[in-house]
Design a protein around this motif. Structure first.
Motif, short mmCIF file in Angstrom:
data_model
loop_
_atom_site.label_atom_id
_atom_site.label_comp_id
_atom_site.label_asym_id
_atom_site.label_seq_id
_atom_site.Cartn_x
_atom_site.Cartn_y
_atom_site.Cartn_z
N MET A 191 -8.67 7.16 1.02
CA MET A 191 -9.74 6.22 1.37
C MET A 191 -10.93 6.90 2.03
SD MET A 191 -9.44 2.77 3.73
CE MET A 191 -8.70 1.70 2.53
N ILE A 232 -10.40 7.27 12.25
CA ILE A 232 -10.51 7.92 10.94
C ILE A 232 -9.20 8.66 10.63
CG2 ILE A 232 -11.81 9.56 9.51
CD1 ILE A 232 -13.48 7.22 10.51
N ILE A 233 -8.60 8.29 9.52
CA ILE A 233 -7.33 8.89 9.11
C ILE A 233 -7.58 9.61 7.77
CG2 ILE A 233 -4.88 8.45 8.68
CD1 ILE A 233 -5.91 7.49 11.48
N GLY A 290 0.83 -1.21 0.00
CA GLY A 290 0.00 0.00 0.00
C GLY A 290 0.86 1.25 0.00
N ALA A 299 1.84 3.30 -2.18
CA ALA A 299 1.60 4.42 -3.11
C ALA A 299 0.71 5.50 -2.53
CB ALA A 299 0.98 3.88 -4.40
N VAL A 352 -2.46 -3.98 9.35
CA VAL A 352 -3.43 -2.93 9.71
C VAL A 352 -4.84 -3.49 9.82
CG1 VAL A 352 -4.39 -0.69 9.09
CG2 VAL A 352 -2.00 -1.16 8.61
N SER A 353 -5.36 -3.46 11.05
CA SER A 353 -6.78 -3.72 11.28
C SER A 353 -7.50 -2.37 11.26
CB SER A 353 -6.95 -4.46 12.62
OG SER A 353 -8.30 -4.64 12.91
N GLY A 359 -5.05 -1.89 1.48
CA GLY A 359 -6.43 -2.25 1.78
C GLY A 359 -7.41 -1.46 0.95
N ASP A 417 2.51 -2.09 -4.44
CA ASP A 417 1.17 -1.51 -4.65
C ASP A 417 0.70 -1.90 -6.05
OD1 ASP A 417 -1.17 0.36 -4.69
OD2 ASP A 417 -0.17 1.22 -2.94
N LEU A 418 -0.50 -1.45 -6.39
CA LEU A 418 -1.01 -1.66 -7.75
C LEU A 418 -0.34 -0.71 -8.74
CD1 LEU A 418 -4.84 -1.82 -6.92
CD2 LEU A 418 -3.46 -3.72 -7.79
N HIS A 419 0.18 0.40 -8.24
CA HIS A 419 0.77 1.44 -9.10
C HIS A 419 1.79 2.22 -8.27
CE1 HIS A 419 -1.63 4.39 -6.85
NE2 HIS A 419 -2.55 3.44 -6.83
N GLY A 458 0.33 3.81 3.96
CA GLY A 458 1.50 3.10 3.43
C GLY A 458 2.56 4.07 2.93
N ASP A 488 -1.22 -7.23 -7.72
CA ASP A 488 -2.59 -7.17 -7.21
C ASP A 488 -2.72 -8.23 -6.12
OD1 ASP A 488 -5.26 -7.34 -6.68
OD2 ASP A 488 -5.91 -7.43 -8.78
N LEU A 489 -2.86 -7.78 -4.89
CA LEU A 489 -2.87 -8.71 -3.76
C LEU A 489 -4.19 -9.44 -3.58
CD1 LEU A 489 -0.77 -6.57 -1.25
CD2 LEU A 489 -0.07 -8.69 -2.39
N THR A 490 -5.15 -9.20 -4.47
CA THR A 490 -6.38 -10.02 -4.42
C THR A 490 -6.18 -11.35 -5.17
OG1 THR A 490 -7.33 -9.06 -6.43
CG2 THR A 490 -7.93 -8.01 -4.33
N1 LIG Z 1 -7.96 5.83 6.30
C1 LIG Z 1 -8.56 5.36 7.38
O1 LIG Z 1 -9.37 6.04 8.03
C2 LIG Z 1 -8.26 3.96 7.85
C3 LIG Z 1 -8.75 3.57 9.10
C4 LIG Z 1 -8.50 2.29 9.56
C5 LIG Z 1 -7.77 1.41 8.80
N2 LIG Z 1 -7.31 1.80 7.58
C6 LIG Z 1 -6.55 0.83 6.80
O2 LIG Z 1 -5.27 1.34 6.53
C7 LIG Z 1 -4.77 0.76 5.32
C8 LIG Z 1 -4.31 1.88 4.38
O3 LIG Z 1 -5.43 2.67 4.07
P1 LIG Z 1 -5.31 4.17 3.54
O4 LIG Z 1 -6.29 4.96 4.28
O5 LIG Z 1 -3.90 4.57 3.51
O6 LIG Z 1 -5.91 3.97 2.06
P2 LIG Z 1 -5.42 4.46 0.62
O7 LIG Z 1 -6.55 4.19 -0.27
O8 LIG Z 1 -4.86 5.83 0.70
O9 LIG Z 1 -4.21 3.45 0.31
C9 LIG Z 1 -4.42 2.08 0.14
C10 LIG Z 1 -3.40 1.57 -0.85
O10 LIG Z 1 -3.60 0.15 -1.00
C11 LIG Z 1 -3.45 -0.16 -2.36
N3 LIG Z 1 -4.21 -1.36 -2.72
C12 LIG Z 1 -5.57 -1.50 -2.74
N4 LIG Z 1 -5.91 -2.68 -3.25
C13 LIG Z 1 -4.75 -3.33 -3.57
C14 LIG Z 1 -4.46 -4.57 -4.16
N5 LIG Z 1 -5.43 -5.41 -4.56
N6 LIG Z 1 -3.16 -4.91 -4.35
C15 LIG Z 1 -2.16 -4.05 -4.00
N7 LIG Z 1 -2.39 -2.85 -3.43
C16 LIG Z 1 -3.67 -2.48 -3.23
C17 LIG Z 1 -4.03 1.04 -3.10
O11 LIG Z 1 -3.59 1.09 -4.45
C18 LIG Z 1 -3.55 2.19 -2.25
O12 LIG Z 1 -2.32 2.72 -2.72
C19 LIG Z 1 -5.90 -0.09 4.77
O13 LIG Z 1 -5.69 -1.44 5.15
C20 LIG Z 1 -7.12 0.48 5.46
O14 LIG Z 1 -8.18 -0.44 5.53
C21 LIG Z 1 -7.53 3.06 7.08
#
Ligand SMILES: NC(=O)c1ccc[n+]([C@@H]2O[C@H](COP(=O)([O-])OP(=O)(O)OC[C@H]3O[C@@H](n4cnc5c(N)ncnc54)[C@H](O)[C@@H]3O)[C@@H](O)[C@H]2O)c1
Length: 259
Positions: free
Chosen positions: A192, A187-188, A9, A11, A109-110, A71, A33-35, A15, A42-44
């Protein structure tokens, strides 16, 4: 010698902040990451998870920490694929490479969303490691995005927290001197959540559901600092902890109930 870490993650959001914080300390980071990353997967998918492990092994002989952060928060089956199975595959797949480090660490990360209502059948399928059953259940839940679909995200985060609790003290992790832990953010402010906090009204509504009495919505660096401590040399004895970095929502919602 500078530590080498893998950050998924990398990008965006948490992350990206984690990668930048580690690099600012002179550490080497292999971003996934995906990009916009060193390793594009792609981690799915099973292929993506295999390619992650293979490419990291090509890029480095030594690995000191794994940060499983990638995520999704959308009410679709892919959220199950990346948040639970992708995160677990990242940690389990790279674990053998950690065993040569003098101070190996692993963290994922939960979320405080793990405290929200979940779908028990979906959580059970993830706990059983049954990806086809979990994806099938998520597809059913996703048919009603606003109601049942909304249970998917919290379910993945609960299942991941449980996996950390169940795995951390085993021979594979504690027995190999690898602290395995998780963070649970509130909430961050990242891409997302951008839509959810775009207006004052939306932000206020969200904070009613996710109370954050201590300083409200946080920047991703806040989570990155905790992640890098959990993934750093100083962390010798935290084992299977899910550390809430949530401005107080866990304390408000659960109160005494963790004891
Ligand atoms: N933002 C919040 O409020 C929050 C709160 C609790 C937990 N989280 C968790 O924190 C983590 C990071 O979230 P974030 O807020 O930075 O989100 P974000 O969307 O900014 O970043 C998530 C990154 O994961 C990558 N990603 C998604 N699907 C993917 C895949 N299939 N393969 C590879 N990479 C993939 C995306 O391309 C993206 O760069 C996640 O696990 C999210 O669930 C976020």
């Amino acid at each position: 010698m500078a530590r080498t870490s893998v950050v998924t993650g990398a990008a965006s959001g948490i992350g990206k902040a984690t990668k930048e914080l580690l690099e600012s300390r002179g550490e080497r980071v292999i971003g996934v990451d995906l990009h916009d990353a060193d390793v594009l997967v792609d981690l799915t998918t099973a292929d993506g998870r295999r390619a992650l492990v293979g490419t990291v092994a090509d890029l480095t002989d030594s690995l000191d920490a794994v940060y499983a952060i990638a995520g999704l928060a959308t009410p679709v089956p892919a959220t199950v694929g990346v948040n639970f199975f992708g995160m677990v595959a990242t940690l389990e797949g790279l674990r053998p490479m950690l065993t040569t480090s003098a101070s190996p660490r692993a963290v994922g990360v939960s979320s405080m969303a793990s405290l929200m209502p979940v779908d028990d059948e979906l959580v059970a399928a993830m706990a059983a490691g049954d990806e086809p059953a979990a994806l099938a259940r998520a597809a059913v839940l996703a048919r009603e995005p606003e109601t049942t679909g909304a249970l998917i995200y919290g379910s993945t985060k609960k299942a991941f927290a449980q996996w950390v609790r169940r795995s951390a003290a085993t021979e594979a992790w504690a027995g190999a001197s690898i602290p395995l832990n998780a963070v649970a953010p509130g909430i961050i402010a990242t891409p997302m959540t951008a839509d959810m906090i775009a207006t004052e009204e939306a932000r206020t509504q969200l904070l009613q559901m996710v109370p954050m009495p201590l300083n409200g919505v946080a920047e991703p660096i806040v989570v990155a600092r905790l992640l890098t401590w959990l993934g750093g040399e100083e962390n010798t004895h935290l084992c299977g902890q899910v550390v809430f970095v949530d401005g107080g929502s866990d304390a408000v919602i659960r109160g005494d109930s963790t004891w």
